[in-house]
Design a protein around this motif. Structure first.
Motif, PDB file in Angstrom:
ATOM      1  N   ARG A 120    -135.386  -9.048  71.308  1.00  0.00           N
ATOM      2  CA  ARG A 120    -133.892  -9.246  71.417  1.00  0.00           C
ATOM      3  C   ARG A 120    -133.437  -8.025  72.146  1.00  0.00           C
ATOM      4  O   ARG A 120    -132.557  -8.131  73.187  1.00  0.00           O
ATOM      5  CB  ARG A 120    -133.230  -9.242  70.027  1.00  0.00           C
ATOM      6  N   THR A 123    -134.811  -7.868  75.777  1.00  0.00           N
ATOM      7  CA  THR A 123    -134.554  -8.856  76.891  1.00  0.00           C
ATOM      8  C   THR A 123    -132.793  -9.072  76.897  1.00  0.00           C
ATOM      9  O   THR A 123    -132.258  -9.851  77.697  1.00  0.00           O
ATOM     10  CB  THR A 123    -135.119 -10.369  76.300  1.00  0.00           C
ATOM     11  N   SER A 124    -132.422  -7.946  76.388  1.00  0.00           N
ATOM     12  CA  SER A 124    -130.952  -7.990  76.416  1.00  0.00           C
ATOM     13  C   SER A 124    -130.313  -7.360  77.716  1.00  0.00           C
ATOM     14  O   SER A 124    -129.146  -7.649  77.997  1.00  0.00           O
ATOM     15  CB  SER A 124    -130.035  -7.040  75.364  1.00  0.00           C
ATOM     16  N   SER A 129    -127.300  -9.917  79.087  1.00  0.00           N
ATOM     17  CA  SER A 129    -127.649 -11.028  78.658  1.00  0.00           C
ATOM     18  C   SER A 129    -126.619 -11.901  78.002  1.00  0.00           C
ATOM     19  O   SER A 129    -126.713 -13.196  77.985  1.00  0.00           O
ATOM     20  CB  SER A 129    -128.909 -11.082  77.651  1.00  0.00           C
ATOM     21  N   HIS A 143    -131.058 -13.080  75.296  1.00  0.00           N
ATOM     22  CA  HIS A 143    -131.867 -12.408  74.451  1.00  0.00           C
ATOM     23  C   HIS A 143    -131.994 -12.995  73.120  1.00  0.00           C
ATOM     24  O   HIS A 143    -132.990 -12.955  72.494  1.00  0.00           O
ATOM     25  CB  HIS A 143    -131.298 -11.034  74.091  1.00  0.00           C
ATOM     26  N   ASP A 144    -131.053 -13.591  72.371  1.00  0.00           N
ATOM     27  CA  ASP A 144    -131.170 -14.427  71.267  1.00  0.00           C
ATOM     28  C   ASP A 144    -131.951 -15.660  71.312  1.00  0.00           C
ATOM     29  O   ASP A 144    -132.854 -16.084  70.482  1.00  0.00           O
ATOM     30  CB  ASP A 144    -129.665 -14.887  70.829  1.00  0.00           C
ATOM     31  N   TRP A 146    -134.683 -15.843  73.598  1.00  0.00           N
ATOM     32  CA  TRP A 146    -135.920 -15.370  73.510  1.00  0.00           C
ATOM     33  C   TRP A 146    -136.429 -14.865  72.182  1.00  0.00           C
ATOM     34  O   TRP A 146    -137.495 -15.036  71.656  1.00  0.00           O
ATOM     35  CB  TRP A 146    -136.026 -14.198  74.404  1.00  0.00           C
ATOM     36  N   ALA A 147    -135.480 -14.222  71.294  1.00  0.00           N
ATOM     37  CA  ALA A 147    -135.875 -13.688  69.931  1.00  0.00           C
ATOM     38  C   ALA A 147    -135.862 -14.802  68.725  1.00  0.00           C
ATOM     39  O   ALA A 147    -136.364 -14.549  67.952  1.00  0.00           O
ATOM     40  CB  ALA A 147    -135.049 -12.463  69.697  1.00  0.00           C
TER      41      ALA A 147
END
Length: 159
Positions: A120, A123-124, A129, A143-144, A146-147
């Protein structure tokens, strides 16, 4: 927290509000963390345990020394990363998220893992993001997605 389907997914404005709060908090933490190192080094110079050599002062030493500048940068990165990972995995929220009544969790309401927190965070894009929130039908940031996490609004009666 148990199953979360009854909670509203956080929208763009709340996310940005929490991001602004947390940015201020992180800046303060980083200044304090750097201040501790500066104080330690200046004390060591004052009592003659070390000297800065070719560097004119502590700032020059910490930003230009080929070895110690990397260590100092890593130290500050660990403070930054550790703050978010600890808050998200232990409490489900940072101070900024608490102020905006937000909580990050898995869809079933369980706390996110350290791996999810790291995904998270990394990737933010320093919060950029969140720009994908208005574009996603489920109001998730990149990011959410991806995580595999969700950011929910805590109702006033539960905060």
């Amino acid at each position: 927290m148990s199953h979360q389907p009854h909670l509203q997914t956080a929208g763009f404005i709340r996310r940005i509000g929490a991001l602004i709060y947390d940015t201020c908090l992180i800046l303060i933490l980083e200044v304090l963390a750097a201040g501790v190192i500066v104080a330690i080094l200046e004390t060591m110079v004052a009592i003659g345990l070390i000297h800065y050599g070719i560097y004119k002062d502590v700032s020059s030493f910490l930003t230009h020394h080929p070895f110690w500048s990397s260590i100092f940068t890593a130290y500050l990165a660990i403070i930054w990363i550790g703050f978010f990972v600890w808050c998200w995995t232990q409490k489900g929220q940072t101070l900024g998220m608490k102020a905006w009544r937000l909580v990050v969790s898995n869809e079933d309401g369980t706390p996110i893992t350290i791996t999810q927190a790291l995904i998270r965070l990394f990737t933010s894009g320093f919060g950029l993001s969140n720009l994908t929130v208005p574009l996603d039908p489920q109001k998730r940031g990149f990011h959410d997605i991806w995580a595999k996490t969700n950011l929910y609004v805590i109702p006033k009666d539960k905060s």
